[in-house]
Design an enzyme around this catalytic site. Structure first.
Site, PDB file in Angstrom:
ATOM      1  N   SER A 176       0.840  -1.197   0.000  1.00 20.49           N
ATOM      2  CA  SER A 176       0.000   0.000   0.000  1.00 20.49           C
ATOM      3  C   SER A 176       0.873   1.244   0.000  1.00 20.49           C
ATOM      4  CB  SER A 176      -0.906   0.021   1.231  1.00 20.49           C
ATOM      5  OG  SER A 176      -1.558   1.275   1.369  1.00 20.49           O
ATOM      6  N   TYR A 189      -3.089  -0.454  10.248  1.00 23.14           N
ATOM      7  CA  TYR A 189      -3.102  -0.945   8.864  1.00 23.14           C
ATOM      8  C   TYR A 189      -1.798  -0.586   8.156  1.00 23.14           C
ATOM      9  CZ  TYR A 189      -4.444  -1.095   3.885  1.00 23.14           C
ATOM     10  OH  TYR A 189      -4.484  -1.325   2.532  1.00 23.14           O
TER      11      TYR A 189
END
Length: 282
Positions: A176, A189
Site C-alpha cells: 500500500s 493498517y
C-alpha cells in the site's frame, strides 16, 4: 470507462461486498487483450472474490491461467468472480476460509494442488482496515485482528506453497502507499503494510538463488469494497492524488500480470506503485 470524480454516499460493513457498490468497480478494460503471458500457469489469490483480487483473477485468466481464489465469507462476490474467470475459458476454484489460521492456509494450498496438480503463482492480497483518529482508540483486539489478517497469512501461505514451487514460480504481495507515506487514521493498517514491504524484500533475497521471484504492488486509493466498508464519507475518495481521482482495479491488475510473467524475469524484491502519481521516495 469514464471514471467518476465523486462517489455517491454509501456504507457497508467489513469486509465489504462488490455487488452492493455503486458504481461497481471496473474489473477489466474491454480493450485489454490477453496474449498467453500466463498460459498453462495456476495462480492462487487470497482475497480474490472482489476488488483488486477479482481484477487480478480475471486478468490472469485472460492471460491463460487457471485460478484458485481464497475468500472469507463473500460467497455471492466469489461466485461472480468464478463466472468471470470461466467466461475467459479458464477454471476457477473457490476456497472459503479464514486465513488467520495457519491450518486453513495449508488446506487452501492442498485444495488448489488437488484440483490443478500444480501451483505457480501466489498472490497475497487479503486485508482489512479500521480507521481510528487516535492510537489510543486502537484496542488490543483490533490490533491483533489487523495483523492476523494482513501480514500473518502472508507468512503462512508462503510456507505452504514453497515445497511445491519450482524454478520460475512467483510470489506477489499487495502492499500500500500507506507503507511509504503513512496514514494518520490507519496506523495499525499502515504498520502491517510496512511489514509487507520488508517481508517482500527479505524473502526475495532468500529465494533469489532458487529463481523464485518475490515482488509487490503498492496501490494508492483504489475503488474497492474495502472503501465503503471502511469510511463513512467516500464522496471525495481519491481526489487528493495528483491525478485528482481514485483508481479502478482494472488499472492495478496489469501490474500483477507483469510481475507474474516472464516480462519481469530480472525483477525481484521490488514494488510497483500504482497510486495516481503520489511520490513515495522508494
Amino acid at each position: 470507462m469514464k471514471k467518476p470524480k465523486k462517489f455517491p454516499e454509501q456504507q457497508q460493513s467489513q469486509p465489504g461486498k462488490e455487488n452492493k457498490m455503486h458504481p461497481e468497480p471496473e474489473v477489466i478494460r474491454k480493450s485489454y487483450k490477453g496474449s498467453d503471458k500466463l498460459k498453462g500457469k495456476v495462480a492462487l489469490i487470497t482475497g480474490g472474490d472482489s476488488g483488486i483480487g477479482r481484477s487480478v483473477a480475471v486478468h490472469f485468466a485472460r492471460e491463460g491461467a487457471d485460478v484458485a481464489i481464497v475468500y472469507y465469507k463473500e460467497t455471492k462476490d466469489a461466485n461472480e468472480t468464478k463466472k468471470m474467470v470461466e467466461k475467459e475459458g479458464r477454471e476457477c476454484l473457490l476456497i472459503k476460509t479464514d486465513l488467520k489460521l495457519s491450518s486453513n492456509c495449508d488446506s487452501s494450498v492442498e485444495k488448489c494442488l488437488k484440483k490443478f496438480d500444480k501451483l505457480n503463482i501466489l498472490v497475497n492480497n487479503a486485508a482489512m482496515q479500521f480507521p481510528e483518529d487516535s492510537i489510543q482508540d486502537i484496542t488490543k483486539k483490533q490490533l491483533e485482528t489487523t495483523f492476523e489478517t494482513n501480514i500473518y497469512p502472508y507468512f503462512y501461505m508462503v510456507k505452504a506453497v514453497l515445497p511445491h514451487f519450482k524454478k520460475g514460480d512467483v510470489i506477489i504481495n499487495t502492499g500500500s502507499v500507506t507503507a511509504y507515506r503513512g496514514s494518520h487514521h490507519l496506523v495499525d493498517y499502515s504498520s502491517t503494510k510496512g511489514a509487507i514491504t520488508s517481508f517482500t524484500r527479505s524473502l526475495s533475497a532468500q529465494l533469489a538463488k532458487q529463481n523464485i521471484r518475490v515482488n509487490g504492488v503498492a496501490p494508492g486509493p483504489i475503488w474497492t469494497p474495502l472503501i465503503p466498508a471502511t469510511f463513512d464519507d467516500v464522496s471525495d475518495f481519491g481526489q487528493d492524488t495528483p491525478m485528482g481521482r481514485a483508481g479502478q482495479p482494472s488499472e492495478v491488475a496489469p501490474a500483477y500480470v507483469f510481475l507474474a510473467c516472464e516480462d519481469s524475469s530480472y525483477i525481484t524484491g521490488q514494488f510497483i506503485h500504482v497510486n495516481g502519481g503520489e511520490m513515495t521516495g522508494s
